[in-house]
Design a protein around this motif. Structure first.
Motif, PDB file in Angstrom:
ATOM      1  N   UNK A  28       0.868  -1.168   0.000  1.00 35.79           N
ATOM      2  CA  UNK A  28       0.000   0.000   0.000  1.00 35.79           C
ATOM      3  C   UNK A  28       0.905   1.218   0.000  1.00 35.79           C
ATOM      4  N   UNK A  29       0.930   1.882  -1.102  1.00 33.43           N
ATOM      5  CA  UNK A  29       1.776   3.083  -1.128  1.00 33.43           C
ATOM      6  C   UNK A  29       0.942   4.249  -0.646  1.00 33.43           C
ATOM      7  N   UNK A  30       1.509   4.971   0.252  1.00 31.51           N
ATOM      8  CA  UNK A  30       0.763   6.045   0.909  1.00 31.51           C
ATOM      9  C   UNK A  30       1.184   7.382   0.309  1.00 31.51           C
ATOM     10  N   UNK A  31       0.281   8.062  -0.327  1.00 32.42           N
ATOM     11  CA  UNK A  31       0.667   9.361  -0.919  1.00 32.42           C
ATOM     12  C   UNK A  31       0.619  10.471   0.098  1.00 32.42           C
ATOM     13  N   UNK A  32       1.545  10.421   1.002  1.00 30.74           N
ATOM     14  CA  UNK A  32       1.505  11.471   2.032  1.00 30.74           C
ATOM     15  C   UNK A  32       2.743  12.335   1.923  1.00 30.74           C
ATOM     16  N   UNK A  89      -9.600   4.603   0.482  1.00 29.72           N
ATOM     17  CA  UNK A  89      -8.189   4.870   0.255  1.00 29.72           C
ATOM     18  C   UNK A  89      -7.547   5.502   1.475  1.00 29.72           C
ATOM     19  N   UNK A 118      -7.066   3.126   4.352  1.00 28.78           N
ATOM     20  CA  UNK A 118      -5.923   2.239   4.199  1.00 28.78           C
ATOM     21  C   UNK A 118      -4.642   2.990   4.493  1.00 28.78           C
ATOM     22  N   UNK A 119      -4.575   4.192   3.930  1.00 24.89           N
ATOM     23  CA  UNK A 119      -3.393   4.994   4.173  1.00 24.89           C
ATOM     24  C   UNK A 119      -3.243   5.311   5.650  1.00 24.89           C
ATOM     25  N   UNK A 136      -4.407   3.661   8.137  1.00 28.77           N
ATOM     26  CA  UNK A 136      -4.019   2.452   8.863  1.00 28.77           C
ATOM     27  C   UNK A 136      -2.525   2.264   8.791  1.00 28.77           C
TER      28      UNK A 136
END
Lengths: 228, 338
Positions: free
Chosen positions: A29-33, B42, B45-46, B48
């Motif tokens: 899960x790539x997190x776009x933060x 989305x 999930x992020x 989490x």
């Protein structure tokens, strides 16, 4: 311990809803933060200010040299910047100031006139070349046109120096020769960069507005007469 | 309070407890945690993932130190949660705004709308320039008018350059304005204004011409005046100007008039439309010549003595007709004639 279990029991049933612990979940899960951290190694934030300024100055100087010896190169196009055009435009506008008959009325507008002519002229030429099917980008074209004003600025400096010494027919002939030569140089230099981006049979259509643009600037330089 | 922290690490996605107890102030956070049933959104999930990462870090810190870091850990978790959520919200808002802006830009500022009108070859432009001085006599069948904008635009800019030259050499002084502004305003105003006006008249009398064709026609019709002005701003010989005015100005006007005639039905509409265009075009050339002309003594006073416009043109009082350096020698002869 028991109290905490009591407290968590109302919510115990909800805890297993989204992901069951016995089913392994895999994947990425790539997190776009936040901003990407790719260019940490290229970060120029920590270098001394002198390095930053010198790098920009060197880039500008490099482009000036390319204008002086116009060959078909892509140096001006690859790393465009608008520092050079701004510098040249301000220099030209300052030098052209105060050259009208009633200079106290036209001191202000003279500066604004040159600015407007240079920048709006460049924008119009760029739009024209894009509409004719050019492959050059907007700012690249602005960059090229701005840098190619340099010969005309040099001619303006020469004209002012010559006018300080004397004024008359001979001086006018000298000024005419210098301005014509620099106008030709400017046009040739800019077409050397811009012409490659056009379809081959339409080069004349792009060159004409450039010719007109530098002609107007050359005309302003030639008709400049210092205040009495 | 601190007891709630103990249960924090048991669920992989984090628990409600601490947030319910401590996060009462922020509705965003509450909402974020309330509907955490699907786990498919989305953000969740992020969230989490990020929270798990932060919790691991915090747990590592807590294990290392002996203080009551539970509160600090929770605090960090809260702050990390708020900060990360804030960043995501900001990111989403930015993306949405950017999408809107680029949609609006592509719709209104798309220069590709104009691209078909600039699709010309140099040969075509040259031919059209020459043809603009050759009237075609066929007026019973609609004449073909090219719908392009490159030629007209370049001609208008050329006229601006020529006007500037004329203004400079005549020593025109413009107060409360600039030379460049006046020149551009005059030329573009004429081109766009008269085109629009004639198009409006054509619409009234039901002539078959589009706005683009009218712009193109009038633009190419400026070729004659360009030549006339180029010559006569340098050689101030009145009869020369009148001759060229009639010849080149007349030819280009006739060409435009013939094209319009061929597309209009009825005597009165034809008279109205073509008369207006002819008059305006010829008068414009006359205006351009005499406005920026070296002033013969007394002429300007007689024309504009009593109505001083805000934008004044101040006459230079010269006792004789002045010529450019280029034509000074023939000028001695012409001085007597003029």
């Amino acid at each position: 311990m028991a109290a905490s279990e009591e407290a968590s029991r109302p919510f115990a049933g909800l805890s297993d809803v989204s992901i069951a612990e016995d089913i392994p979940v895999e994947g990425d899960i790539s997190v776009p933060v936040g901003p990407s951290r790719r260019d940490d190694e290229f970060s120029t934030l920590d270098e001394p200010v002198k390095d930053t300024i010198m790098r920009d100055l060197r880039a500008v100087g490099n482009k000036f040299i390319h204008v002086l010896y116009p060959k078909r190169s892509s140096a001006l196009l690859r790393d465009w910047d608008l520092w050079g055009p701004l510098l040249l435009c301000v220099t030209l506008a300052l030098l052209l100031q105060g050259g009208a008959a009633d200079h106290e009325d036209q001191g202000g507008p003279q500066f604004a006139e040159v600015f407007v002519i240079v920048w709006f002229g460049s924008i119009i030429i760029t739009l024209n070349s894009k509409l004719l099917g050019g492959t050059i980008s907007f700012f690249q074209s602005l960059c090229v046109l701005g840098y190619c004003i340099m010969p005309l600025t040099v001619a303006m400096v020469v004209c002012r120096i010559v006018l300080v010494i004397s004024s008359g027919r001979v001086v006018f002939a000298v000024r005419l020769a210098v301005v014509t030569a620099s106008f030709g140089w400017s046009t040739f230099a800019s077409t050397a960069f811009l012409a490659d981006s056009q379809p081959p049979n339409r080069k004349a259509l792009v060159v004409y507005p450039v010719f007109l643009f530098y002609f107007v600037i050359a005309w302003m330089i030639l008709t400049y007469s210092p205040q009495q | 309070m601190s007891s709630g922290s103990g249960s924090r690490n048991t669920e992989p996605w984090g628990s409600f407890d601490d947030n319910l107890i401590q996060g009462g102030g922020s509705a965003v956070i509450d909402m974020e945690n309330m509907d955490d049933t699907s786990g498919s959104s989305f953000e969740d999930m992020g969230e989490m993932h990020q929270r798990m990462k932060e919790e691991e870090e915090v747990a590592a810190e807590a294990a290392a130190t002996e203080d009551d870091v539970a509160d600090d850990g929770e605090f960090l978790g809260m702050k990390g949660l708020k900060g990360q959520l804030g960043r995501q919200v900001a990111d989403e808002v930015w993306q949405a705004g950017k999408r809107q802006a680029s949609k609006a830009f592509n719709l209104y500022a798309n220069i590709d709308i104009l691209r078909p009108y600039f699709d010309v070859e140099p040969v075509q432009v040259r031919n059209r320039l020459i043809e603009s001085l050759i009237p075609v006599r066929m007026i019973n069948f609609p004449q073909k008018i090219a719908g392009e904008l490159y030629g007209p635009l370049m001609l208008v800019f050329t006229l601006v350059a020529i006007l500037l030259h004329g203004m400079k050499t005549s020593g025109t002084v413009i107060r409360e304005g600039t030379l460049m502004g006046t020149a551009i305003g005059t030329c573009f105003g004429y081109w766009l204004g008269v085109s629009a006006f004639i198009y409006f008249l054509a619409y009234l009398v039901n002539a078959q011409i589009t706005m683009l064709q009218m712009l193109s026609l009038l633009g190419y019709g400026l070729f004659g005046p360009c030549i006339v002005l180029l010559v006569t701003y340098n050689i101030h010989f009145h009869f020369l100007f009148y001759g060229l005015w009639l010849l080149l100005g007349g030819l280009s006007t006739l060409r435009m008039v013939a094209a319009l005639l061929s597309r209009t039905v009825g005597q009165t509409p034809r008279l109205l439309l073509c008369g207006t265009l002819g008059l305006l075009h010829m008068l414009f050339l006359l205006y351009l010549h005499f406005n920026y002309h070296t002033i013969v003594e007394g002429l300007l006073d007689s024309l504009e003595g009593h109505n001083m416009a805000p934008m004044q043109r101040v006459a230079r009082d010269v006792p004789e007709v002045m010529l450019n350096a280029t034509a000074r020698n023939p000028g001695m002869l012409l001085k007597v004639v003029s």
